[in-house]
Write a protein that holds these residues in place. Structure first.
Motif, mmCIF file in Angstrom:
data_model
loop_
_atom_site.group_PDB
_atom_site.id
_atom_site.type_symbol
_atom_site.label_atom_id
_atom_site.label_comp_id
_atom_site.label_asym_id
_atom_site.label_seq_id
_atom_site.Cartn_x
_atom_site.Cartn_y
_atom_site.Cartn_z
ATOM 1 N N LEU A 1 -13.222 -5.108 -17.656
ATOM 2 C CA LEU A 1 -14.314 -4.638 -16.526
ATOM 3 C C LEU A 1 -15.283 -5.722 -16.434
ATOM 4 C CD1 LEU A 1 -14.844 -1.928 -15.476
ATOM 5 C CD2 LEU A 1 -16.341 -1.532 -17.521
ATOM 6 N N ASP A 2 -15.411 -6.772 -16.931
ATOM 7 C CA ASP A 2 -16.554 -7.772 -16.841
ATOM 8 C C ASP A 2 -15.959 -8.860 -15.891
ATOM 9 O OD1 ASP A 2 -18.548 -6.208 -18.209
ATOM 10 O OD2 ASP A 2 -17.682 -7.238 -20.086
ATOM 11 N N ASP A 3 -14.794 -9.447 -16.296
ATOM 12 C CA ASP A 3 -14.215 -10.760 -15.644
ATOM 13 C C ASP A 3 -13.121 -10.379 -14.687
ATOM 14 O OD1 ASP A 3 -12.042 -10.441 -17.306
ATOM 15 O OD2 ASP A 3 -12.799 -12.286 -18.416
ATOM 16 N N GLN A 4 -12.549 -9.121 -14.611
ATOM 17 C CA GLN A 4 -11.325 -8.656 -13.745
ATOM 18 C C GLN A 4 -9.990 -9.516 -14.043
ATOM 19 O OE1 GLN A 4 -11.463 -6.263 -10.932
ATOM 20 N NE2 GLN A 4 -13.113 -5.568 -12.397
ATOM 21 N N LYS A 5 -10.199 -10.238 -15.175
ATOM 22 C CA LYS A 5 -8.759 -10.706 -15.572
ATOM 23 C C LYS A 5 -8.092 -9.556 -16.187
ATOM 24 C CE LYS A 5 -10.378 -15.178 -16.517
ATOM 25 N NZ LYS A 5 -10.890 -16.288 -17.542
ATOM 26 N N LEU A 6 -6.571 -10.049 -15.776
ATOM 27 C CA LEU A 6 -5.372 -8.923 -16.016
ATOM 28 C C LEU A 6 -5.142 -8.746 -17.592
ATOM 29 C CD1 LEU A 6 -3.594 -7.147 -14.326
ATOM 30 C CD2 LEU A 6 -1.562 -8.945 -14.721
ATOM 31 N N ILE A 7 -5.127 -7.530 -17.922
ATOM 32 C CA ILE A 7 -4.815 -7.202 -19.437
ATOM 33 C C ILE A 7 -3.617 -6.811 -19.616
ATOM 34 C CG2 ILE A 7 -5.457 -5.512 -21.366
ATOM 35 C CD1 ILE A 7 -8.598 -5.685 -20.294
ATOM 36 N N GLY A 8 -3.059 -5.925 -18.782
ATOM 37 C CA GLY A 8 -1.831 -5.231 -18.377
ATOM 38 C C GLY A 8 -1.575 -4.540 -17.130
ATOM 39 N N ASP A 9 -0.285 -3.418 -17.292
ATOM 40 C CA ASP A 9 -0.470 -2.766 -16.286
ATOM 41 C C ASP A 9 0.251 -1.311 -16.639
ATOM 42 O OD1 ASP A 9 2.840 -2.852 -15.753
ATOM 43 O OD2 ASP A 9 2.131 -4.823 -16.589
ATOM 44 N N LEU A 10 0.023 -0.400 -15.802
ATOM 45 C CA LEU A 10 0.604 0.831 -15.983
ATOM 46 C C LEU A 10 1.437 1.220 -14.766
ATOM 47 C CD1 LEU A 10 -3.082 2.807 -16.459
ATOM 48 C CD2 LEU A 10 -1.260 2.077 -18.220
ATOM 49 N N TYR A 11 2.191 2.141 -14.890
ATOM 50 C CA TYR A 11 3.215 2.857 -14.036
ATOM 51 C C TYR A 11 3.133 4.379 -13.993
ATOM 52 C CZ TYR A 11 7.493 3.806 -11.257
ATOM 53 O OH TYR A 11 8.123 4.094 -10.150
ATOM 54 N N ILE A 12 2.947 4.957 -12.752
ATOM 55 C CA ILE A 12 3.070 6.091 -12.622
ATOM 56 C C ILE A 12 4.052 6.776 -11.433
ATOM 57 C CG2 ILE A 12 0.936 6.587 -11.115
ATOM 58 C CD1 ILE A 12 1.764 8.765 -14.278
ATOM 59 N N ARG A 13 4.687 7.702 -11.725
ATOM 60 C CA ARG A 13 5.574 8.114 -10.640
ATOM 61 C C ARG A 13 5.896 9.761 -10.748
ATOM 62 N NH1 ARG A 13 10.753 9.773 -10.681
ATOM 63 N NH2 ARG A 13 11.140 8.664 -12.574
ATOM 64 N N GLN A 14 5.540 10.554 -9.737
ATOM 65 C CA GLN A 14 5.536 11.845 -9.702
ATOM 66 C C GLN A 14 6.933 12.532 -9.410
ATOM 67 O OE1 GLN A 14 2.568 13.937 -7.382
ATOM 68 N NE2 GLN A 14 3.297 15.788 -8.073
ATOM 69 N N GLU A 15 7.573 13.401 -10.227
ATOM 70 C CA GLU A 15 8.763 14.072 -9.614
ATOM 71 C C GLU A 15 8.560 15.385 -9.989
ATOM 72 O OE1 GLU A 15 13.553 13.713 -11.109
ATOM 73 O OE2 GLU A 15 11.890 13.004 -12.569
ATOM 74 N N GLU A 16 8.281 16.114 -8.896
ATOM 75 C CA GLU A 16 8.092 17.572 -8.725
ATOM 76 C C GLU A 16 6.594 17.549 -9.631
ATOM 77 O OE1 GLU A 16 11.362 20.040 -9.670
ATOM 78 O OE2 GLU A 16 12.628 18.887 -8.248
ATOM 79 N N VAL B 1 0.783 -1.200 -0.055
ATOM 80 C CA VAL B 1 0.002 -0.010 -0.104
ATOM 81 C C VAL B 1 0.874 1.133 0.033
ATOM 82 C CG1 VAL B 1 -1.716 1.377 1.314
ATOM 83 C CG2 VAL B 1 -1.828 -1.250 1.233
ATOM 84 N N ASN B 2 0.733 1.918 -0.878
ATOM 85 C CA ASN B 2 1.609 3.058 -1.295
ATOM 86 C C ASN B 2 0.925 4.227 -1.947
ATOM 87 O OD1 ASN B 2 3.768 4.950 -1.680
ATOM 88 N ND2 ASN B 2 4.470 3.838 -3.532
ATOM 89 N N ASP B 3 0.501 5.381 -1.193
ATOM 90 C CA ASP B 3 0.018 6.436 -1.616
ATOM 91 C C ASP B 3 0.954 7.634 -2.041
ATOM 92 O OD1 ASP B 3 -2.571 5.336 -0.945
ATOM 93 O OD2 ASP B 3 -2.702 6.321 0.952
ATOM 94 N N ASP B 4 2.154 7.424 -1.904
ATOM 95 C CA ASP B 4 3.054 8.380 -2.287
ATOM 96 C C ASP B 4 3.658 8.335 -3.853
ATOM 97 O OD1 ASP B 4 4.836 10.327 -2.482
ATOM 98 O OD2 ASP B 4 6.243 9.484 -0.799
ATOM 99 N N LEU B 5 3.095 9.012 -4.471
ATOM 100 C CA LEU B 5 3.567 8.910 -6.056
ATOM 101 C C LEU B 5 4.754 9.283 -6.429
ATOM 102 C CD1 LEU B 5 0.113 10.255 -8.031
ATOM 103 C CD2 LEU B 5 0.933 7.820 -7.592
ATOM 104 N N THR B 6 5.530 9.882 -5.461
ATOM 105 C CA THR B 6 6.875 10.109 -5.940
ATOM 106 C C THR B 6 7.496 9.061 -5.546
ATOM 107 O OG1 THR B 6 7.336 10.726 -3.406
ATOM 108 C CG2 THR B 6 6.729 12.446 -4.785
ATOM 109 N N GLN B 7 7.103 7.814 -4.925
ATOM 110 C CA GLN B 7 7.683 6.668 -4.815
ATOM 111 C C GLN B 7 7.442 5.576 -6.132
ATOM 112 O OE1 GLN B 7 10.131 5.928 -2.274
ATOM 113 N NE2 GLN B 7 9.451 8.236 -2.064
#
Length: 164
Positions: free
Chosen positions: A73-88, A58-64
């Motif tokens: 949306l229907d069967d909740q099977k994994l399609i892919g993934d996204l990554y986001i990180r905030q730097e300033e 559990v990580n709410d800090d986008l800088t990390q």
């Protein structure tokens, strides 16, 4: 408006972007450990325990940095993934779609939804994405979404999207 990442869910027409669940790990590991498929990516080749430690924290800090699941949306099977990180004031974006879901518009749909969410809930003005040289499909996606080429360093092309 700040929204807790713990309860964050973004629904698109066909998918949902959300936190990773334990049930996503085997599918995630299957494509992230396919070294031919992941030749342009850095986050790969780990054990189940290593992925679990990285994805289920559990990580709410986008800088990390934050890895998000893209699921059907229907069967909740994994399609892919996204990554986001905030730097300033810059948000760094990454994305991967599992091989069996490519060329179906999922990357465009998920990345667009995440960008929209970042603008509304995080006040994003600049989003940056890096692409390994030779990853033409990823470059095409960024250009389609309005990203502009910035520079190339160490075999990596950098693109930026300026918002507002």
């Amino acid at each position: 408006i700040a929204v807790s990442w713990v309860v964050m869910k973004i629904n698109t027409k066909r998918c949902q972007i959300r936190e990773f669940h334990v049930k996503d790990l085997v599918s995630f590991m299957a494509y992230h450990n396919d070294l031919d498929w992941m030749k342009y990516q850095g986050f790969k080749g780990l054990t189940l325990a290593e992925y679990q430690q990285a994805l289920l924290v559990v990580n709410d800090d986008l800088t990390q940095g934050k890895q998000l699941a893209v699921v059907d949306l229907d069967d909740q099977k994994l399609i892919g993934d996204l990554y986001i990180r905030q730097e300033e004031d810059v948000f760094h974006l990454g994305y991967t779609i599992a091989p069996r879901f490519t060329r179906q518009g999922y990357a465009t749909e998920a990345v667009t939804a995440l960008i929209d969410w970042l603008v509304v809930y995080q006040g994003a003005r600049v989003i940056r994405a890096e692409v390994a040289l030779g990853n033409l499909n990823s470059e095409r996606l960024l250009i389609k979404l309005g990203f502009q080429y910035l520079t190339t360093t160490n075999q990596i092309k950098c693109y930026e999207l300026h918002l507002r």
